[in-house]
Design an enzyme around this catalytic site. Structure first.
Site, PDB file in Angstrom:
ATOM      1  N   ASP A 107      46.284  41.288  44.818  1.00 59.81           N
ATOM      2  CA  ASP A 107      45.250  40.652  45.628  1.00 59.81           C
ATOM      3  C   ASP A 107      45.761  40.288  47.016  1.00 59.81           C
ATOM      4  O   ASP A 107      45.101  40.516  48.027  1.00 59.81           O
ATOM      5  CB  ASP A 107      44.709  39.411  44.911  1.00 59.81           C
ATOM      6  CG  ASP A 107      45.814  38.570  44.279  1.00 59.81           C
ATOM      7  OD1 ASP A 107      46.994  38.756  44.634  1.00 59.81           O
ATOM      8  OD2 ASP A 107      45.498  37.722  43.428  1.00 59.81           O
ATOM      9  N   ASP A 165      40.845  46.063  29.318  1.00 61.13           N
ATOM     10  CA  ASP A 165      42.145  46.661  28.997  1.00 61.13           C
ATOM     11  C   ASP A 165      42.709  46.117  27.691  1.00 61.13           C
ATOM     12  O   ASP A 165      43.912  46.229  27.439  1.00 61.13           O
ATOM     13  CB  ASP A 165      43.148  46.372  30.124  1.00 61.13           C
ATOM     14  CG  ASP A 165      43.088  47.415  31.229  1.00 61.13           C
ATOM     15  OD1 ASP A 165      42.293  48.349  31.112  1.00 61.13           O
ATOM     16  OD2 ASP A 165      43.834  47.282  32.224  1.00 61.13           O
TER      17      ASP A 165
END
Length: 556
Positions: free
Chosen positions: A312, A159
């Site tokens: 997460d 990214d």
């Protein structure tokens, strides 16, 4: 008699002024007395009761925190004394990777197909964002993993917004591809969802459909070559396990004093918190890296979501509520890097404290109404995982030792039990030190550092619970890699040239001055000797407020 030639009454005017002054002084004295009586009334009926309630709440939270720490310590101690290592509790059989010569010979006997059945397809994901200092090591470590070359795909999710760095990463991937590695370089035209968005997009590629498991490593993580060979057997032979988490080992722990004390906190997290959660409830928060997921568990939980900054943990809670078990394997260690600048560490701690609080707000109802898990699992997730560890622990540290107890020195009517001031924090501190015995001599520095950082954690918790302000702020933790070996740290003159906002931290300075006033008052007028810990804590806030902590590097 009282008039002069001009007709003015001078003596009479002087008398009027004297009377006015006397009246003013009398009014001032009356006002002071009135203010004094008002403050006395406010103090006895409002301020003192509020301070007493605050003390009581801090005492309750301290006891909750102590019980949680003791319970985790007992579980971890039992695991070690009973030698309940993961390979003894769960099915685990070593995998054997044959050489190219053996593979050619085995193909004639049909053994090649048998080996492939033992080695499922594994996807290795490495999300990146302008990782100039560490990209080579992370890609190289992933490409060096021991696993059949036709059973592994390495996926680089880049990214990066810097075109130069993107070219570097792409060139590195092409270099490994020419060496025969199955490596995919993937980019996207936006950063929606940050890391979660990148991982989510990565799972959509057609070649991922053939994979059964996905190993995830952040850009500064370097797994050893035998990582998959040691972690995968737990997933292969135990179909109810959805996640295997490895321990982090820090390559820059000795870089500076700040990284040393960070290591103490992180080692406790892995050796006690993760191990106790894995052993007692088969659940803990996925750390976002150095873990292997069963893709079926990931998909059944709904995949990656971008609704918080702890994607997460979000995934882990949803998978756990779906009935999947998690396993922490502490003897599998992955190299990683600790933030060595205070600015980077503050951003990281804000995300790690704000995200769980916000996730708790969003998932409270889902946890209560979950049908696939037991009542015990729900209680563990709600109380132990969220309330005690992610909310109470951050709030009690700051409010008790940095606000309420120092404030109580101004009110002799308020009594704080000695056990709450000395014994409870001493026991908690000793329990935290077991993770890194070699750094026990730094325990006082660790306490002072943690108390200062608790300011930002506590603030982040309320931002997450109330879902306001910077609740979704995501600042990628700066990695320095080998930069410090190549570039010298700055001197005092360089520090002065830094931006004012980067050089000084006004929250720390404000709390430091407040604590200094409390310590001076306690030393002058009180007999409880709280100043013995308030003075050092004040100095710690001021040192960190003036920016004398962590590593400084040249900008540009």
């Amino acid at each position: 008699m009282f008039q002069d030639a001009g007709g003015q009454r001078m003596p009479l005017q002087a008398a009027s002024i004297a009377e006015a002054l006397e009246l003013l002084l009398s009014s001032t004295a009356s006002a002071r007395a009135l203010i004094g009586r008002g403050w006395g009334w406010m103090r006895s009926l409002l301020v003192v009761p509020v301070v007493r309630v605050a003390v009581l709440l801090c005492l309750v939270m301290s006891v909750m925190m102590l019980v949680e720490k003791l319970s985790m310590g007992v579980i971890s101690l039992f695991v070690k004394l009973a030698r309940r290592s993961p390979d003894r509790v769960h099915r685990w059989q070593p995998l054997t990777l044959v050489s190219a010569t053996d593979e050619e010979m085995g193909m004639e006997n049909g053994n090649h197909q048998q080996q492939s059945s033992f080695f499922p397809m594994v996807l290795v994901q490495i999300p990146m964002y302008n990782e100039k200092e560490v990209y080579q090591k992370s890609i190289g470590a992933a490409c060096d993993l021991e696993w059949p070359s036709d059973r592994i795909i390495i996926q680089i999710l880049d990214d990066s917004t810097d075109p130069f760095i993107k070219d570097l990463v792409k060139t590195e991937c092409e270099r490994w591809h020419k060496m025969g590695k199955s490596i995919k370089y993937e980019t996207r035209n936006n950063r929606h969802g940050y890391k979660a968005g990148a991982l989510k997009e990565g799972m959509k590629h057609s070649y991922v459909q053939s994979c059964e498991f996905v190993a995830i490593f952040d850009a500064d993580f370097q797994p050893s070559s035998d990582f998959l060979m040691r972690a995968m057997p737990f997933l292969i032979h135990n179909p109810d396990i959805g996640l295997v988490q490895a321990r982090w080992r820090f390559v820059n722990a000795n870089e500076c004093l700040m990284t040393r004390v960070q290591e103490m906190s992180m080692d406790y997290h892995f050796k006690v918190e993760q191990e106790s959660g894995s052993s007692a409830a088969a659940f803990f928060g996925f750390n976002g890296t150095a873990g292997v997921w069963r893709i079926m568990a990931l998909n059944e939980a709904g995949g990656w979501k971008e609704r918080t900054t702890v994607e997460d943990m979000d995934l882990a809670v949803r998978a756990s509520l779906g009935g999947w078990k998690f396993l922490y394997v502490g003897n599998i260690q992955v190299k990683s890097e600790l933030p060595s600048t205070f600015k980077a560490y503050r951003h990281q701690q804000h995300r790690w404290a704000c995200g769980p609080a916000n996730l708790f707000r969003k998932m409270l109802t889902d946890i209560v109404h979950a049908k696939k898990v037991s009542f015990w699992r729900k209680c563990h997730v709600l109380y132990n995982f969220f309330i005690a560890r992610r909310i109470i622990s951050h709030c009690v540290t700051f409010f008790s030792y940095c606000v309420v107890i120092p404030l109580s020195v101004f009110f002799e009517e308020v009594e704080v039990p000695k056990w709450a001031v000395f014994y409870v924090p001493t026991i908690i501190t000793l329990l935290n030190s077991v993770g890194t015995p070699s750094s026990f001599h730094l325990i006082v520095v660790w306490v002072l550092f943690e108390n200062v950082v608790s300011l930002h954690r506590c603030k982040a918790v309320f931002i997450g619970l109330l879902e306001v302000g910077s609740v979704n702020e995501w600042v990628v933790t700066e990695k320095l890699g080998d930069m410090l070996k190549a570039e010298p740290t700055v001197n005092i003159r360089s520090k002065v040239q830094m931006k004012l906002s980067d050089r000084f931290h006004f929250w720390e300075l404000g709390i430091g001055l407040y604590l200094f006033v409390c310590a001076c008052y306690d030393y002058s007028y009180c007999k409880d000797r709280y100043f013995l810990y308030i003075f050092p804590q004040s100095i710690s806030f001021l040192i960190m407020g003036f920016g004398y902590v962590g590593t400084f590097v040249q900008n540009g």
